[in-house]
Design a protein around this motif. Sequence first.
Motif, PDB file in Angstrom:
ATOM      1  N   ASP A  72      44.394  38.355  46.891  1.00 24.12           N
ATOM      2  CA  ASP A  72      43.528  37.703  45.732  1.00 24.12           C
ATOM      3  C   ASP A  72      42.079  37.909  46.231  1.00 24.12           C
ATOM      4  O   ASP A  72      41.028  37.191  45.751  1.00 24.12           O
ATOM      5  N   ALA A  73      41.906  38.761  47.245  1.00 28.79           N
ATOM      6  CA  ALA A  73      40.690  38.881  47.992  1.00 28.79           C
ATOM      7  C   ALA A  73      39.393  39.221  46.996  1.00 28.79           C
ATOM      8  O   ALA A  73      38.353  38.409  46.972  1.00 28.79           O
ATOM      9  N   ALA A  74      39.521  39.806  45.650  1.00 26.03           N
ATOM     10  CA  ALA A  74      38.604  40.085  44.913  1.00 26.03           C
ATOM     11  C   ALA A  74      38.157  38.903  44.170  1.00 26.03           C
ATOM     12  O   ALA A  74      37.265  38.533  43.834  1.00 26.03           O
ATOM     13  N   ALA A  75      39.171  38.249  43.790  1.00 24.04           N
ATOM     14  CA  ALA A  75      39.078  36.905  42.803  1.00 24.04           C
ATOM     15  C   ALA A  75      38.455  35.898  43.666  1.00 24.04           C
ATOM     16  O   ALA A  75      37.694  35.185  43.124  1.00 24.04           O
ATOM     17  N   VAL A  76      38.973  35.809  44.863  1.00 28.86           N
ATOM     18  CA  VAL A  76      38.401  34.869  45.781  1.00 28.86           C
ATOM     19  C   VAL A  76      36.703  35.357  46.046  1.00 28.86           C
ATOM     20  O   VAL A  76      35.879  34.252  45.852  1.00 28.86           O
TER      21      VAL A  76
END
Length: 216
Positions: A72-76
């Motif tokens: 979920d790096a992009a969402a974070v």
Amino acid sequence: MLDGADTLRERRRSETTRTLVRLTRRLTAERGLAGFTVEEVCSEAAISRRTFFNYFASKDDAVLGIPLDRSDAAAVARFLAGGDAGTHRELSPTLVADLALLHEERWKALDLTGDAVSELRAAIEAEPRLLQRLLEQARERELFDVRLIEQREQLAEGDLRADLAAHLVGALARAAMSDFLSRDTESFSVLFEQRIIAARELLLGQVAPAAALQRG
């Protein structure tokens, strides 16, 4: 060339992940978790045992689609970028909506649509404890989200507002998740947004439009 190679690796990793998830769900629905081994999964997927554990920590996590590495790096990053540099006194007006969107993006990453939903429901029906594991993992993420909120809103560690925001939105997400997986019903997003809107009405005495959760 490097970008192309990275894209190919990502595609292969994604395909292997989907293969392992589908296999473990099917086998769990047919035999239960104790009815098959990791070695059987690896044999069907044509990978090594070592490769399996590079993707998932356990059979349980493979069935649930919980990867060993965070996905979920992009969402974070989008969530953190939404904060207002401020005074430590006032929170960003979009904090709750952005936190809700973070939960929805994480859910979408599980790719639970069409046959994938039926396969997961069948696996959970065979092994009800899998739903508990999924809920436990969601609670673990709430602790991570407390730190995210503190970072985004420039709050001191231990600020009660970060804790309350993470646990309130997290509790609503868990309730929607449990409802969605336990019966053939509306989408997770619909169930989740209904609870967010109801919580706003309860806590603020205001009815929030569904569009409030759909910031572009």
